[in-house]
Design an enzyme around this catalytic site. Structure first.
Site, PDB file in Angstrom:
ATOM      1  CE  LYS A   1     -14.602 -18.744  13.864  1.00  0.00           C
ATOM      2  NZ  LYS A   1     -14.792 -18.438  12.470  1.00  0.00           N
TER       3      LYS A   1
ATOM      4  CE1 TYR B   1      13.787 -20.867  32.965  1.00  0.00           C
ATOM      5  CE2 TYR B   1      11.798 -19.791  32.348  1.00  0.00           C
ATOM      6  CZ  TYR B   1      12.446 -20.945  32.752  1.00  0.00           C
ATOM      7  OH  TYR B   1      11.824 -21.937  33.548  1.00  0.00           O
TER       8      TYR B   1
HETATM    9  C1  LIG Z   1     -15.446 -17.239  12.201  1.00  0.00           C
HETATM   10  C2  LIG Z   1     -16.422 -17.102  11.024  1.00  0.00           C
HETATM   11  C3  LIG Z   1     -17.226 -16.081  11.106  1.00  0.00           C
HETATM   12  C4  LIG Z   1     -17.242 -14.856  12.188  1.00  0.00           C
HETATM   13  O1  LIG Z   1     -16.211 -14.030  11.732  1.00  0.00           O
HETATM   14  P1  LIG Z   1     -16.137 -12.683  12.607  1.00  0.00           P
HETATM   15  O2  LIG Z   1     -15.120 -11.735  11.934  1.00  0.00           O
HETATM   16  O3  LIG Z   1     -15.659 -13.042  13.932  1.00  0.00           O
HETATM   17  O4  LIG Z   1     -17.670 -11.971  12.695  1.00  0.00           O
HETATM   18  C5  LIG Z   1     -18.372 -16.092  10.229  1.00  0.00           C
HETATM   19  N1  LIG Z   1     -18.265 -16.943   9.389  1.00  0.00           N
HETATM   20  C6  LIG Z   1     -17.530 -17.938   9.189  1.00  0.00           C
HETATM   21  C7  LIG Z   1     -17.546 -19.048   8.022  1.00  0.00           C
HETATM   22  C8  LIG Z   1     -16.386 -17.960  10.257  1.00  0.00           C
HETATM   23  O5  LIG Z   1     -15.440 -18.975   9.901  1.00  0.00           O
END
Ligand SMILES: *Cc1c(COP(=O)(O)O)cnc(C)c1O
Length: 333
Positions: free
Chosen positions: A33, A242
């Site tokens: 993601k 700045y």
């Molecule tokens: C983002 C997410 C993960 C992955 O988590 P990590 O700590 O990056 O391994 C797993 N499950 C769900 C539901 C998530 O939203």
């Protein structure tokens, strides 16, 4: 041009460690993601797929479509049912009251709220959720939960495992065998061994950031590089950028590099000491498309460990990485 350089051998090393811990490549759901945690979804997805990962998880359908060419199974975690679900993807059921909004025939995993109280149906609702999903013609392919504090030493993890075990039993009773169960994120995967009846669902570990004890021996994958736009001597008493936030106490060679907060870097205000991977101090307020720094030549490694920036800004590596703009070029080397 600024770029994010990904170390292929480090990435394969991490995948190998994760797969070994999970009990095989078929047991890993790779979380890609948010542009693969800022690393570049298509780039990283292609690499993971050619390594042999078949299952990934993403946030929404836009992300799923980008990864569709590479994976056999794609789970969409934050899906809001709309009746237009594709048969190519698997969707999370995050709320029992929205089951009727799914397209009939859609493939789903039931999200179970085992303590986190974010998404999912409560353990007590699992039976009703499964029955309602089946009555609506959905195909239940699995169930999962998420730990709220897997990286902390507390009893929460054990409470959630027990709750999820109860949920799995109900799902099995109603839907039979052959379902995909998963609960372990990166921290939980580092912390605990292979689970006979579960896949793991790992994100940040693949990029080399240990969340618990680094028992996997992970290697960081990404380093962020910027290029020099201009250089000058800042004379004693002159101030750069700045608000004249940084003033030279003696003549010094400074340079401007082509990354700023508009590229997704957290905005350095000129307060406190923040250094690049090579040890050069950032100087003065960061601009939208550039920052000023002690001159390090044509190319500078801004960071090869996002935790340096995360610590400086009081946040987490996930935050630093996912903010990196998709417009930064990315490549494996
Ligand atoms: C983002 C997410 C993960 C992955 O988590 P990590 O700590 O990056 O391994 C797993 N499950 C769900 C539901 C998530 O939203």
């Amino acid at each position: 041009m600024s770029e994010l350089v990904l170390n292929r051998s480090a990435y394969i090393h991490n995948l190998t460690k994760i797969c070994a811990k999970a009990g095989g490549k078929d047991r890993v759901i790779l979380v890609l993601k948010d542009n693969a945690y800022g690393h570049g979804a298509a780039l990283v997805g292609r690499e993971a797929a050619s390594y042999g990962i078949k299952f990934c998880a993403v946030k929404n359908e836009v992300e799923a479509r980008e990864l569709e060419p590479f994976f056999e199974h794609i789970l969409i975690l934050s899906h809001i049912p709309n009746g237009g679900e594709s048969e190519r993807f698997i969707y999370s059921v995050n709320d029992i009251s929205l089951i009727a909004k799914f397209k009939k025939g859609a493939r789903v995993h039931i999200a179970v709220d085992t303590l986190m109280h974010r998404n999912g149906v409560s353990v007590g609702e699992v039976r009703a959720a499964c029955e309602s999903a089946l009555a609506h013609g959905l195909q239940i392919c699995g169930a999962f939960t998420h730990f709220r504090s897997a990286e902390e030493l507390s009893s929460d993890y054990f409470v959630q495992r027990r709750n999820f075990a109860a949920a799995k039993a109900v799902v099995r009773e109603i839907c039979g065998d052959g379902l995909v169960f998963h609960s372990h994120n990166s921290a939980a995967t580092e912390r605990f061994g292979e689970l006979a009846d579960e896949y793991v669902r790992v994100g940040i570990a693949a990029y080399g950031y240990a969340q618990f004890d680094d028992s996997l021996g992970l290697k960081r994958v990404a380093s962020l590089w910027a290029h020099k736009v201009s250089g000058r001597v800042l004379k004693k008493g002159q101030c750069a950028g700045y608000g004249a936030k940084f003033c030279a106490s003696e003549d010094m060679q400074i340079a401007v590099y082509d990354l700023g907060y508009g590229d997704g870097l957290l905005r350095y205000t000129g307060e406190g000491e923040l250094k690049t991977a090579g040890g050069q101090r950032l100087l003065g307020k960061m601009s939208m498309d550039s920052f000023c720094c002690e001159d390090a030549g044509d190319r500078i490694c801004v960071f090869d460990d996002a935790r340096v920036w995360a610590d400086f800004f009081g946040t987490i590596s996930y935050d630093v990485l996912t903010k990196l703009s998709p417009s930064i070029s990315r490549r494996f080397e």
